[in-house]
Design a protein around this motif. Structure first.
Motif, PDB file in Angstrom:
ATOM      1  N   MET A   1       0.846  -1.169   0.000  1.00 50.35           N
ATOM      2  CA  MET A   1       0.000   0.000   0.000  1.00 50.35           C
ATOM      3  C   MET A   1       0.896   1.237   0.000  1.00 50.35           C
ATOM      4  O   MET A   1       1.769   1.381   0.846  1.00 50.35           O
ATOM      5  CB  MET A   1      -0.882  -0.042   1.245  1.00 50.35           C
ATOM      6  CG  MET A   1      -1.878   1.062   1.315  1.00 50.35           C
ATOM      7  SD  MET A   1      -3.029   0.935   2.707  1.00 50.35           S
ATOM      8  CE  MET A   1      -3.692  -0.692   2.507  1.00 50.35           C
TER       9      MET A   1
ATOM     10  N   ALA B   1       0.393   0.675   8.337  1.00 53.56           N
ATOM     11  CA  ALA B   1      -0.178  -0.504   7.679  1.00 53.56           C
ATOM     12  C   ALA B   1       0.902  -1.530   7.366  1.00 53.56           C
ATOM     13  O   ALA B   1       0.692  -2.742   7.509  1.00 53.56           O
ATOM     14  CB  ALA B   1      -0.919  -0.100   6.413  1.00 53.56           C
TER      15      ALA B   1
ATOM     16  N   ASP C   1      -1.866   6.230  -2.586  1.00 49.39           N
ATOM     17  CA  ASP C   1      -3.151   5.550  -2.704  1.00 49.39           C
ATOM     18  C   ASP C   1      -4.070   5.870  -1.524  1.00 49.39           C
ATOM     19  O   ASP C   1      -5.290   5.693  -1.627  1.00 49.39           O
ATOM     20  CB  ASP C   1      -2.953   4.034  -2.780  1.00 49.39           C
ATOM     21  CG  ASP C   1      -2.107   3.623  -3.969  1.00 49.39           C
ATOM     22  OD1 ASP C   1      -2.138   4.329  -5.009  1.00 49.39           O
ATOM     23  OD2 ASP C   1      -1.407   2.595  -3.866  1.00 49.39           O
ATOM     24  N   LEU C   2      -3.497   6.287  -0.423  1.00 50.37           N
ATOM     25  CA  LEU C   2      -4.270   6.552   0.784  1.00 50.37           C
ATOM     26  C   LEU C   2      -4.752   7.994   0.920  1.00 50.37           C
ATOM     27  O   LEU C   2      -5.576   8.293   1.776  1.00 50.37           O
ATOM     28  CB  LEU C   2      -3.439   6.189   2.018  1.00 50.37           C
ATOM     29  CG  LEU C   2      -3.139   4.708   2.180  1.00 50.37           C
ATOM     30  CD1 LEU C   2      -2.112   4.501   3.274  1.00 50.37           C
ATOM     31  CD2 LEU C   2      -4.408   3.947   2.482  1.00 50.37           C
TER      32      LEU C   2
ATOM     33  N   ALA D   1      -1.127  10.414   5.197  1.00 56.88           N
ATOM     34  CA  ALA D   1      -1.162   9.210   4.359  1.00 56.88           C
ATOM     35  C   ALA D   1       0.152   8.443   4.448  1.00 56.88           C
ATOM     36  O   ALA D   1       0.154   7.210   4.488  1.00 56.88           O
ATOM     37  CB  ALA D   1      -1.470   9.581   2.912  1.00 56.88           C
TER      38      ALA D   1
ATOM     39  N   LEU E   1       0.139   6.647   7.759  1.00 58.24           N
ATOM     40  CA  LEU E   1      -0.824   5.549   7.713  1.00 58.24           C
ATOM     41  C   LEU E   1      -0.277   4.380   6.911  1.00 58.24           C
ATOM     42  O   LEU E   1      -0.419   3.221   7.310  1.00 58.24           O
ATOM     43  CB  LEU E   1      -2.149   6.041   7.128  1.00 58.24           C
ATOM     44  CG  LEU E   1      -3.297   5.054   7.115  1.00 58.24           C
ATOM     45  CD1 LEU E   1      -3.597   4.533   8.517  1.00 58.24           C
ATOM     46  CD2 LEU E   1      -4.531   5.713   6.512  1.00 58.24           C
ATOM     47  N   ALA E   2       0.378   4.659   5.788  1.00 53.89           N
ATOM     48  CA  ALA E   2       0.977   3.591   4.983  1.00 53.89           C
ATOM     49  C   ALA E   2       2.069   2.872   5.771  1.00 53.89           C
ATOM     50  O   ALA E   2       2.183   1.647   5.729  1.00 53.89           O
ATOM     51  CB  ALA E   2       1.550   4.163   3.684  1.00 53.89           C
TER      52      ALA E   2
ATOM     53  N   TYR F   1      -8.510   8.512   0.911  1.00 44.22           N
ATOM     54  CA  TYR F   1      -9.079   8.015   2.169  1.00 44.22           C
ATOM     55  C   TYR F   1      -8.835   9.018   3.297  1.00 44.22           C
ATOM     56  O   TYR F   1      -9.749   9.328   4.066  1.00 44.22           O
ATOM     57  CB  TYR F   1      -8.483   6.659   2.533  1.00 44.22           C
ATOM     58  CG  TYR F   1      -8.836   6.245   3.941  1.00 44.22           C
ATOM     59  CD1 TYR F   1     -10.107   5.756   4.233  1.00 44.22           C
ATOM     60  CD2 TYR F   1      -7.920   6.388   4.972  1.00 44.22           C
ATOM     61  CE1 TYR F   1     -10.446   5.408   5.531  1.00 44.22           C
ATOM     62  CE2 TYR F   1      -8.259   6.046   6.268  1.00 44.22           C
ATOM     63  CZ  TYR F   1      -9.517   5.550   6.540  1.00 44.22           C
ATOM     64  OH  TYR F   1      -9.864   5.225   7.825  1.00 44.22           O
ATOM     65  N   VAL F   2      -7.625   9.513   3.405  1.00 45.53           N
ATOM     66  CA  VAL F   2      -7.282  10.468   4.463  1.00 45.53           C
ATOM     67  C   VAL F   2      -8.139  11.720   4.330  1.00 45.53           C
ATOM     68  O   VAL F   2      -8.679  12.229   5.319  1.00 45.53           O
ATOM     69  CB  VAL F   2      -5.773  10.809   4.421  1.00 45.53           C
ATOM     70  CG1 VAL F   2      -5.451  12.006   5.305  1.00 45.53           C
ATOM     71  CG2 VAL F   2      -4.945   9.607   4.822  1.00 45.53           C
TER      72      VAL F   2
END
Length: 69
Positions: A1, A37, A5-6, A30, A33-34, A9-10
């Motif tokens: 991820m 993850a 790509d996030l 992001a 968060l990546a 979403y963020v």
């Protein structure tokens, strides 16, 4: 991820929570968060048996009876 790509979403999560994020801040969130993850994915892959878990299983105390002293 990937962090890129996030970003949608963020941005969506921030809007739903009433937060204002500029593009740079959304990209930084992001990225974090990546990274989180990726760490979680590594931990999920670790083979653990029940005895490897040191935390005790939560067992709520019985509800006290109204007749208890």
């Amino acid at each position: 991820m990937q962090a890129e790509d996030l970003i949608p979403y963020v941005q969506s999560a921030a809007r739903l929570n009433g937060l204002t994020l500029d593009a740079a801040r959304a990209a930084a969130v992001a990225q974090h968060l990546a990274r989180t993850a990726a760490i979680a994915a590594t931990l999920e892959g670790a083979p653990l048996a029940p005895h490897d878990e040191l935390a005790e299983i939560f067992r709520p105390a019985p509800f006290p009876s109204e007749d208890a002293p």
